[in-house]
Design a protein around this motif. Structure first.
Motif, PDB file in Angstrom:
ATOM      1  N   ASP A  49      36.679  60.539  39.481  1.00 53.09           N
ATOM      2  CA  ASP A  49      35.499  60.126  38.727  1.00 53.09           C
ATOM      3  C   ASP A  49      34.894  58.867  39.353  1.00 53.09           C
ATOM      4  N   ASP A  50      33.752  59.042  40.021  1.00 54.43           N
ATOM      5  CA  ASP A  50      33.086  57.918  40.688  1.00 54.43           C
ATOM      6  C   ASP A  50      32.706  56.810  39.709  1.00 54.43           C
ATOM      7  N   GLU A  51      32.297  57.183  38.507  1.00 56.67           N
ATOM      8  CA  GLU A  51      31.916  56.194  37.498  1.00 56.67           C
ATOM      9  C   GLU A  51      33.104  55.290  37.165  1.00 56.67           C
ATOM     10  N   ASP A  52      34.292  55.894  36.990  1.00 61.84           N
ATOM     11  CA  ASP A  52      35.491  55.105  36.697  1.00 61.84           C
ATOM     12  C   ASP A  52      35.799  54.123  37.815  1.00 61.84           C
ATOM     13  N   ILE A  53      35.667  54.571  39.052  1.00 59.55           N
ATOM     14  CA  ILE A  53      35.974  53.706  40.199  1.00 59.55           C
ATOM     15  C   ILE A  53      35.025  52.513  40.237  1.00 59.55           C
ATOM     16  N   VAL A  54      33.737  52.764  40.059  1.00 59.13           N
ATOM     17  CA  VAL A  54      32.754  51.674  40.131  1.00 59.13           C
ATOM     18  C   VAL A  54      32.893  50.736  38.934  1.00 59.13           C
ATOM     19  N   LYS A  55      33.137  51.265  37.752  1.00 56.90           N
ATOM     20  CA  LYS A  55      33.353  50.405  36.578  1.00 56.90           C
ATOM     21  C   LYS A  55      34.595  49.536  36.767  1.00 56.90           C
ATOM     22  N   THR A  56      35.645  50.151  37.295  1.00 57.63           N
ATOM     23  CA  THR A  56      36.873  49.387  37.546  1.00 57.63           C
ATOM     24  C   THR A  56      36.622  48.306  38.588  1.00 57.63           C
ATOM     25  N   LEU A  57      35.868  48.626  39.616  1.00 55.81           N
ATOM     26  CA  LEU A  57      35.528  47.628  40.632  1.00 55.81           C
ATOM     27  C   LEU A  57      34.745  46.472  40.005  1.00 55.81           C
ATOM     28  N   ALA A  58      33.795  46.781  39.128  1.00 51.01           N
ATOM     29  CA  ALA A  58      33.029  45.737  38.436  1.00 51.01           C
ATOM     30  C   ALA A  58      33.972  44.845  37.627  1.00 51.01           C
ATOM     31  N   HIS A  59      34.899  45.459  36.914  1.00 54.08           N
ATOM     32  CA  HIS A  59      35.878  44.731  36.104  1.00 54.08           C
ATOM     33  C   HIS A  59      36.696  43.784  36.988  1.00 54.08           C
ATOM     34  N   GLU A  60      37.199  44.302  38.097  1.00 52.47           N
ATOM     35  CA  GLU A  60      38.038  43.487  38.982  1.00 52.47           C
ATOM     36  C   GLU A  60      37.229  42.388  39.671  1.00 52.47           C
ATOM     37  N   MET A  61      35.946  42.637  39.903  1.00 51.77           N
ATOM     38  CA  MET A  61      35.105  41.587  40.491  1.00 51.77           C
ATOM     39  C   MET A  61      34.886  40.438  39.513  1.00 51.77           C
ATOM     40  N   VAL A  62      34.929  40.713  38.220  1.00 51.21           N
ATOM     41  CA  VAL A  62      34.871  39.621  37.236  1.00 51.21           C
ATOM     42  C   VAL A  62      36.113  38.741  37.412  1.00 51.21           C
ATOM     43  N   HIS A  63      37.269  39.363  37.658  1.00 49.02           N
ATOM     44  CA  HIS A  63      38.488  38.581  37.904  1.00 49.02           C
ATOM     45  C   HIS A  63      38.376  37.782  39.204  1.00 49.02           C
ATOM     46  N   VAL A  64      37.753  38.359  40.233  1.00 48.33           N
ATOM     47  CA  VAL A  64      37.519  37.607  41.478  1.00 48.33           C
ATOM     48  C   VAL A  64      36.720  36.351  41.141  1.00 48.33           C
ATOM     49  N   LYS A  65      35.655  36.513  40.375  1.00 52.47           N
ATOM     50  CA  LYS A  65      34.835  35.364  39.969  1.00 52.47           C
ATOM     51  C   LYS A  65      35.665  34.342  39.204  1.00 52.47           C
ATOM     52  N   GLN A  66      36.500  34.806  38.298  1.00 50.61           N
ATOM     53  CA  GLN A  66      37.320  33.899  37.486  1.00 50.61           C
ATOM     54  C   GLN A  66      38.290  33.089  38.353  1.00 50.61           C
ATOM     55  N   TYR A  67      38.922  33.750  39.304  1.00 55.77           N
ATOM     56  CA  TYR A  67      39.831  33.034  40.215  1.00 55.77           C
ATOM     57  C   TYR A  67      39.053  32.085  41.128  1.00 55.77           C
ATOM     58  N   ALA A  68      37.958  32.585  41.720  1.00 54.77           N
ATOM     59  CA  ALA A  68      37.198  31.796  42.691  1.00 54.77           C
ATOM     60  C   ALA A  68      36.597  30.539  42.063  1.00 54.77           C
ATOM     61  N   LYS A  69      36.229  30.633  40.782  1.00 59.59           N
ATOM     62  CA  LYS A  69      35.650  29.477  40.083  1.00 59.59           C
ATOM     63  C   LYS A  69      36.699  28.664  39.326  1.00 59.59           C
ATOM     64  N   ASN A  70      37.963  28.964  39.563  1.00 59.80           N
ATOM     65  CA  ASN A  70      39.077  28.261  38.912  1.00 59.80           C
ATOM     66  C   ASN A  70      39.052  28.366  37.392  1.00 59.80           C
ATOM     67  N   GLU A  71      38.487  29.453  36.884  1.00 55.59           N
ATOM     68  CA  GLU A  71      38.536  29.699  35.447  1.00 55.59           C
ATOM     69  C   GLU A  71      39.891  30.286  35.073  1.00 55.59           C
ATOM     70  N   LEU A  72      40.469  31.054  36.000  1.00 56.70           N
ATOM     71  CA  LEU A  72      41.751  31.723  35.787  1.00 56.70           C
ATOM     72  C   LEU A  72      42.688  31.390  36.932  1.00 56.70           C
ATOM     73  N   ALA A  73      43.930  31.139  36.606  1.00 59.70           N
ATOM     74  CA  ALA A  73      44.957  30.905  37.623  1.00 59.70           C
ATOM     75  C   ALA A  73      46.286  31.409  37.077  1.00 59.70           C
ATOM     76  N   LYS A  74      47.156  31.763  37.964  1.00 62.95           N
ATOM     77  CA  LYS A  74      48.527  32.133  37.596  1.00 62.95           C
ATOM     78  C   LYS A  74      49.431  31.036  38.145  1.00 62.95           C
ATOM     79  N   VAL A  75      50.317  30.548  37.310  1.00 60.24           N
ATOM     80  CA  VAL A  75      51.207  29.463  37.692  1.00 60.24           C
ATOM     81  C   VAL A  75      52.644  29.944  37.566  1.00 60.24           C
ATOM     82  N   ASP A  76      53.415  29.752  38.625  1.00 64.31           N
ATOM     83  CA  ASP A  76      54.837  30.094  38.597  1.00 64.31           C
ATOM     84  C   ASP A  76      55.623  28.886  38.097  1.00 64.31           C
ATOM     85  N   ARG A  77      56.518  29.115  37.188  1.00 64.64           N
ATOM     86  CA  ARG A  77      57.394  28.048  36.702  1.00 64.64           C
ATOM     87  C   ARG A  77      58.831  28.571  36.699  1.00 64.64           C
TER      88      ARG A  77
END
Length: 171
Positions: free
Chosen positions: A73-101
């Motif tokens: 399903d091409d629609e699913d792939i593109v929607k998923t890509l859009a979703h993951e690009m929001v995460h790229v933005k979140q990481y790149a702008k330091n809105e989201l980070a994962k910290v190991d402790r």
């Protein structure tokens, strides 16, 4: 922006490259977009539709891998890509980070062990769900990603339709 795509047909690869560039420009300013490296990989055994991996271990990450589950399903792939690009933005702008402790704990037999605990940091604060919140569905970065994927997908479809009209000479 550097984009590489593995596992998809030439036609789908070209579409994914264009979609990544489109979504990035919708989500981030030009200078940030120009400095991104995004690797997209098709995964046959992924138990989720997609995932965004921050490949940089720096404060201002710019290199990401997006794994997309194999789908017809091409629609699913593109929607998923859009979703993951929001995460790229979140990481790149330091809105989201994962910290190991590393956390020390005692076993039932009294031995001391250490384990790595990954914490999510949202807008500078460690995020932990309240008792009524679901660890995935209620976290703020997923709420944003699910919300924005819909709007980004509709903008993408409109963009593609406009491009087709231009090629056909319809204005």
């Amino acid at each position: 922006m550097q984009v590489s795509v593995e596992g998809f047909s030439k036609k789908k690869t070209a579409e994914l490259v264009e979609a990544v560039q489109f979504f990035a420009k919708q989500l981030m300013h030009g200078k940030m977009v120009n400095n991104l490296t995004i690797d997209i990989e098709k995964c046959h055994r992924l138990d989720v539709m997609g995932e965004c991996i921050n490949e940089d271990d720096t404060k201002n990450p710019r290199w990401f891998t997006i794994n997309l589950r194999d789908s017809k399903d091409d629609e699913d792939i593109v929607k998923t890509l859009a979703h993951e690009m929001v995460h790229v933005k979140q990481y790149a702008k330091n809105e989201l980070a994962k910290v190991d402790r590393w956390v020390q704990y005692a076993t039932a037999r009294g031995k001391h062990r250490k384990k790595c605990v990954i914490k999510s940091v949202w807008m500078g604060e460690i995020w932990k769900p309240s008792t009524k919140e679901n660890e995935y569905w209620d976290c703020p970065w997923e709420i944003e990603a699910y919300g924005r994927e819909v709007g980004l997908y509709h903008k993408w479809v409109k963009h593609c339709n406009a491009q087709r009209s231009k090629r056909k000479g319809v204005y």
